[in-house]
Design a protein around this motif. Structure first.
Motif, PDB file in Angstrom:
ATOM      1  N   UNK A 126       0.925  -1.180   0.126  1.00 43.77           N
ATOM      2  CA  UNK A 126      -0.054   0.152   0.074  1.00 43.77           C
ATOM      3  C   UNK A 126       0.537   1.647  -0.018  1.00 43.77           C
ATOM      4  N   UNK A 127       2.220   0.873   0.667  1.00 43.46           N
ATOM      5  CA  UNK A 127       2.888   2.472   0.453  1.00 43.46           C
ATOM      6  C   UNK A 127       3.847   2.310  -0.595  1.00 43.46           C
ATOM      7  N   UNK A 128       3.670   1.978  -1.815  1.00 41.43           N
ATOM      8  CA  UNK A 128       4.318   1.726  -3.262  1.00 41.43           C
ATOM      9  C   UNK A 128       3.211   2.319  -3.787  1.00 41.43           C
ATOM     10  N   UNK A 129       3.271   3.261  -5.053  1.00 36.72           N
ATOM     11  CA  UNK A 129       2.136   3.733  -5.831  1.00 36.72           C
ATOM     12  C   UNK A 129       1.838   3.401  -6.978  1.00 36.72           C
ATOM     13  N   UNK A 130       0.207   2.845  -6.870  1.00 40.66           N
ATOM     14  CA  UNK A 130      -0.629   1.845  -7.627  1.00 40.66           C
ATOM     15  C   UNK A 130      -1.139   2.782  -8.551  1.00 40.66           C
ATOM     16  N   UNK A 131      -1.504   2.455  -9.550  1.00 38.13           N
ATOM     17  CA  UNK A 131      -2.567   3.633 -10.529  1.00 38.13           C
ATOM     18  C   UNK A 131      -3.217   3.060 -10.670  1.00 38.13           C
ATOM     19  N   UNK A 132      -3.532   0.571 -10.145  1.00 37.89           N
ATOM     20  CA  UNK A 132      -4.884  -0.121 -10.545  1.00 37.89           C
ATOM     21  C   UNK A 132      -5.124  -0.267  -9.290  1.00 37.89           C
ATOM     22  N   UNK A 133      -6.712   0.205  -9.766  1.00 33.70           N
ATOM     23  CA  UNK A 133      -7.952   0.207  -9.064  1.00 33.70           C
ATOM     24  C   UNK A 133      -8.277  -0.367  -8.114  1.00 33.70           C
ATOM     25  N   UNK A 134      -8.784  -1.801  -9.371  1.00 37.00           N
ATOM     26  CA  UNK A 134      -8.720  -3.430  -8.612  1.00 37.00           C
ATOM     27  C   UNK A 134      -7.886  -3.746  -7.800  1.00 37.00           C
ATOM     28  N   UNK A 135      -6.235  -3.086  -7.801  1.00 32.76           N
ATOM     29  CA  UNK A 135      -5.507  -3.854  -6.462  1.00 32.76           C
ATOM     30  C   UNK A 135      -5.767  -3.334  -5.040  1.00 32.76           C
ATOM     31  N   UNK A 136      -5.838  -1.790  -5.420  1.00 30.13           N
ATOM     32  CA  UNK A 136      -5.883  -0.922  -4.383  1.00 30.13           C
ATOM     33  C   UNK A 136      -7.625  -1.596  -3.387  1.00 30.13           C
ATOM     34  N   UNK A 137      -7.971  -1.409  -4.682  1.00 30.15           N
ATOM     35  CA  UNK A 137      -9.767  -2.001  -3.710  1.00 30.15           C
ATOM     36  C   UNK A 137      -9.159  -3.450  -3.223  1.00 30.15           C
ATOM     37  N   UNK A 138      -8.351  -4.210  -4.102  1.00 26.11           N
ATOM     38  CA  UNK A 138      -8.160  -5.982  -2.648  1.00 26.11           C
ATOM     39  C   UNK A 138      -7.157  -5.627  -1.834  1.00 26.11           C
ATOM     40  N   UNK A 139      -5.855  -4.273  -1.583  1.00 28.35           N
ATOM     41  CA  UNK A 139      -5.272  -4.376  -0.954  1.00 28.35           C
ATOM     42  C   UNK A 139      -5.683  -3.507   0.353  1.00 28.35           C
ATOM     43  N   UNK A 140      -7.375  -3.155  -0.106  1.00 23.91           N
ATOM     44  CA  UNK A 140      -7.341  -2.337   1.490  1.00 23.91           C
ATOM     45  C   UNK A 140      -8.830  -3.209   1.830  1.00 23.91           C
ATOM     46  N   UNK A 141      -9.190  -4.224   0.932  1.00 22.55           N
ATOM     47  CA  UNK A 141      -9.752  -5.759   1.452  1.00 22.55           C
ATOM     48  C   UNK A 141      -9.062  -6.681   2.548  1.00 22.55           C
ATOM     49  N   UNK A 142      -8.013  -6.525   1.727  1.00 24.39           N
ATOM     50  CA  UNK A 142      -6.959  -7.350   2.628  1.00 24.39           C
ATOM     51  C   UNK A 142      -6.841  -6.715   4.031  1.00 24.39           C
ATOM     52  N   UNK A 143      -6.728  -5.371   3.793  1.00 24.03           N
ATOM     53  CA  UNK A 143      -6.269  -5.139   4.864  1.00 24.03           C
ATOM     54  C   UNK A 143      -7.195  -5.301   6.415  1.00 24.03           C
ATOM     55  N   UNK A 144      -8.606  -4.823   5.853  1.00 26.49           N
ATOM     56  CA  UNK A 144      -9.485  -4.807   6.266  1.00 26.49           C
ATOM     57  C   UNK A 144      -9.536  -6.481   6.769  1.00 26.49           C
ATOM     58  N   UNK A 145      -9.851  -7.454   6.013  1.00 27.02           N
ATOM     59  CA  UNK A 145      -9.919  -8.874   6.426  1.00 27.02           C
ATOM     60  C   UNK A 145      -9.073  -9.658   7.085  1.00 27.02           C
ATOM     61  N   UNK A 146      -7.667  -9.176   7.717  1.00 24.83           N
ATOM     62  CA  UNK A 146      -6.728  -9.147   7.860  1.00 24.83           C
ATOM     63  C   UNK A 146      -6.486  -9.136   9.046  1.00 24.83           C
ATOM     64  N   UNK A 147      -6.427  -7.330   9.471  1.00 26.26           N
ATOM     65  CA  UNK A 147      -7.334  -7.108  10.987  1.00 26.26           C
ATOM     66  C   UNK A 147      -8.543  -7.799  11.617  1.00 26.26           C
ATOM     67  N   UNK A 148      -9.948  -7.964  10.430  1.00 23.93           N
ATOM     68  CA  UNK A 148     -10.622  -8.980  11.223  1.00 23.93           C
ATOM     69  C   UNK A 148     -10.238 -10.497  11.413  1.00 23.93           C
ATOM     70  N   UNK A 149      -9.706 -11.196  10.950  1.00 23.37           N
ATOM     71  CA  UNK A 149      -8.828 -12.510  11.558  1.00 23.37           C
ATOM     72  C   UNK A 149      -7.834 -11.788  12.981  1.00 23.37           C
ATOM     73  N   UNK A 150      -7.201 -11.129  13.073  1.00 20.43           N
ATOM     74  CA  UNK A 150      -6.258 -11.630  13.840  1.00 20.43           C
ATOM     75  C   UNK A 150      -7.194 -10.563  15.372  1.00 20.43           C
ATOM     76  N   UNK A 151      -8.061 -10.333  15.166  1.00 15.71           N
ATOM     77  CA  UNK A 151      -9.184  -9.485  16.035  1.00 15.71           C
ATOM     78  C   UNK A 151      -9.858 -10.624  16.676  1.00 15.71           C
ATOM     79  N   UNK A 152      -9.931 -11.833  15.960  1.00 14.05           N
ATOM     80  CA  UNK A 152     -11.045 -13.115  15.991  1.00 14.05           C
ATOM     81  C   UNK A 152     -10.411 -14.379  16.382  1.00 14.05           C
ATOM     82  N   UNK A 153      -8.968 -13.915  16.041  1.00 13.04           N
ATOM     83  CA  UNK A 153      -7.724 -15.100  16.577  1.00 13.04           C
ATOM     84  C   UNK A 153      -7.509 -14.889  18.447  1.00 13.04           C
ATOM     85  N   UNK A 154      -7.274 -15.370  19.481  1.00 13.82           N
ATOM     86  CA  UNK A 154      -6.857 -15.431  20.462  1.00 13.82           C
ATOM     87  C   UNK A 154      -5.855 -15.797  20.374  1.00 13.82           C
ATOM     88  N   UNK A 155      -4.219 -15.902  21.207  1.00 15.57           N
ATOM     89  CA  UNK A 155      -2.903 -15.780  21.420  1.00 15.57           C
ATOM     90  C   UNK A 155      -2.857 -17.657  20.557  1.00 15.57           C
TER      91      UNK A 155
END
Length: 501
Positions: free
Chosen positions: A332-361
């Motif tokens: 995400x820190x790189x400059x991407x002009x591909x909107x599909x890729x940016x949307x997918x990265x945002x989706x991944x970021x949110x989904x992975x955060x949810x997984x981290x919250x759901x998973x206990x140690x």
């Protein structure tokens, strides 16, 4: 197998077509396309000189690439009594052309000429395709003539046969350098079709893709990597294929590919340009790129694959354990002009955060152990983790503990062995009945063997585990012996044979 001569009429048509400009050839095909296609098919069926076959295949490839609608010519009245696909199926060199033909029939005509294609299927295609099945001799050679026709065969049967041949090429390529790239290139086009995905999974083809998912540097290897990842992306829409991917090393390899790409300093001046397949078929509402690209397009297709797999089974938890959240941040820190890729990265970021919250140690730890991906993540050396979660090891008849012990016996990874020994020592230390449980599970012998391992890291942690295992016995014999003073020699000198084994 006897080579026949080209007829006078066929030779005349071929000379008229040969070495002409594309515009001239297009006009010839518009005026008398069935006649030219008849000549091409006759040559493929009757001539066996390699150079001639390659040349005719190139002509067919060019005419279909220029205009996919021309695939209808192969199903016209002029070939009503011919087995249209047989000459292609009997020639190893023709797989790319054959794929183009089928792509035209099942993709381009379906999207551009829906009614025309339906009419084709109703009037001539189905009647022709029922003659495609070809019995094989003991050597696997395709039989010719009337015996090669089988009533009731459909185009799906032909596709299934081609998929089986492509899988064979992935296992034992007929050409050392072209076999695998050609097979992957064909699969990247064919896997858009549901019947092909089904046949590919049934042929156990998913596992054949995994070894090809590896970071690449040369233009040829980048192209192969892209097309392989494209195949995985297409399969990520097919549930049975996802089950195969979940039990393979596909995800760790895909993560390694993206991780290595974040380390590349990519610029338009130093990156080879690769030709991206024309994958404009909308499989599930997402279109592949159909322009030229480089490393970026590999990243794009892998990220889109991650997005598809994120909510499936344990893929989300695996992605967290493999460090994908950090990789997503780097991307995400790189400059991407591909909107599909940016949307997918945002989706991944949110989904992975949810997984981290759901998973206990402990859930994360359990996932790591069950996958065999042991590494020195913070939880292993966190006293609070062991104190708070040691009772969780009792679940499912000490399942996690048993897997740890199995890793000690079967793994060849020194890091995994060292971590397994350390974790076992922590369980012994923190569980009230740790020593007894570990002894009951027959872990002592396996740890003792690891004390002679070549890796100093493994030896150190195996010794620590043995120290904890015999701690009570040592204190009963000599309360003056400190933990830091215990060595392997001390154990051997002070343990009886029964205590050691």
């Amino acid at each position: 197998m006897t080579t026949k001569l080209i007829s006078g009429t066929g030779l005349q048509l071929l000379r008229r077509y040969d070495n002409r400009a594309e515009s001239v050839r297009a006009q010839l095909l518009d005026d008398d396309g069935p006649a030219y296609v008849q000549v091409f098919v006759n040559i493929l069926r009757d001539i066996f000189k390699e150079e001639t076959v390659e040349y005719v295949l190139a002509l067919i490839d060019e005419m279909l690439t220029a205009n996919l609608k021309r695939a209808r010519l192969f199903h016209g009245k002029s070939l009503a009594n011919e087995d249209t696909y047989e000459p292609f199926l009997s020639c190893d060199l023709s797989s790319k052309v054959l794929v183009t033909m089928w792509s035209a029939d099942m993709v381009a005509l379906e999207r551009q000429l829906v009614h025309t294609r339906k009419e084709l299927q109703d009037t001539c295609l189905d009647s022709k395709v029922q003659n495609i099945a070809r019995p094989k001799t003991q050597d696997g050679v395709v039989a010719n003539g009337e015996n090669s026709k089988k009533k009731g065969t459909t185009i799906n049967d032909v596709l299934k046969e081609l998929v089986e041949w492509l899988c064979t090429q992935l296992k034992k390529p007929s050409h050392p350098t072209c076999g695998i790239p050609t097979a992957i290139n064909c699969l990247a086009s064919l896997l858009k079709e549901s019947v092909v995905r089904s046949s590919f999974v049934q042929a156990d083809g998913v596992k054949l893709l995994i070894p090809l998912i590896t970071p690449a540097s040369t233009q040829q290897s980048i192209q192969l990597l892209y097309e392989t990842c494209l195949c995985v992306w297409l399969l990520s829409y097919y549930e049975p294929a996802i089950e195969y991917l979940a039990t393979s090393r596909a995800l760790p390899r895909l993560v390694d590919v993206v991780r290595s790409s974040t380390k590349e300093k990519v610029s338009s001046s130093n990156v080879p340009i690769i030709q991206v397949l024309p994958c404009n078929v909308d499989v599930t509402g997402i279109k592949c790129m159909h322009e030229q690209a480089s490393f970026n397009v590999v990243v794009r297709v892998v990220v889109l694959t991650f997005r598809n797999l994120l909510s499936k089974g344990t893929f989300g938890a695996q992605m967290v354990d493999l460090g994908l959240p950090q990789i997503v941040q780097s991307l995400k820190a790189q400059a991407w002009s591909d909107e599909d890729l940016l949307e997918a990265l945002n989706h991944l970021e949110d989904g992975l955060k949810d997984n981290i919250k759901k998973l206990s140690s402990f859930d994360k730890y359990k996932q790591e152990v069950l996958l065999g991906h042991l590494d020195w993540s913070p939880m292993h050396k966190d006293p609070l983790f062991w104190r708070d979660n040691v009772s969780c090891f009792e679940e499912n008849d000490f399942q996690v503990l048993r897997v740890l012990i199995t890793i000690m016996e079967t793994s060849s990874d020194p890091r995994a062995l060292a971590v397994a020994c350390f974790d076992l020592s922590q369980f012994i230390q923190h569980h009230p009945a740790g020593r007894v449980i570990v002894n009951d599970l027959k872990a002592k012998e396996r740890v003792m063997k690891l004390m002679n391992h070549d890796s100093a890291e493994v030896t150190k942690n195996a010794l620590l585990c043995i120290q904890r295992l015999f701690l009570g016995v040592l204190y009963s014999r000599s309360s003056s012996v400190g933990m830091a003073d215990i060595s392997i020699g001390y154990f051997i000198a002070n343990m009886s044979k029964e205590e050691l084994f």
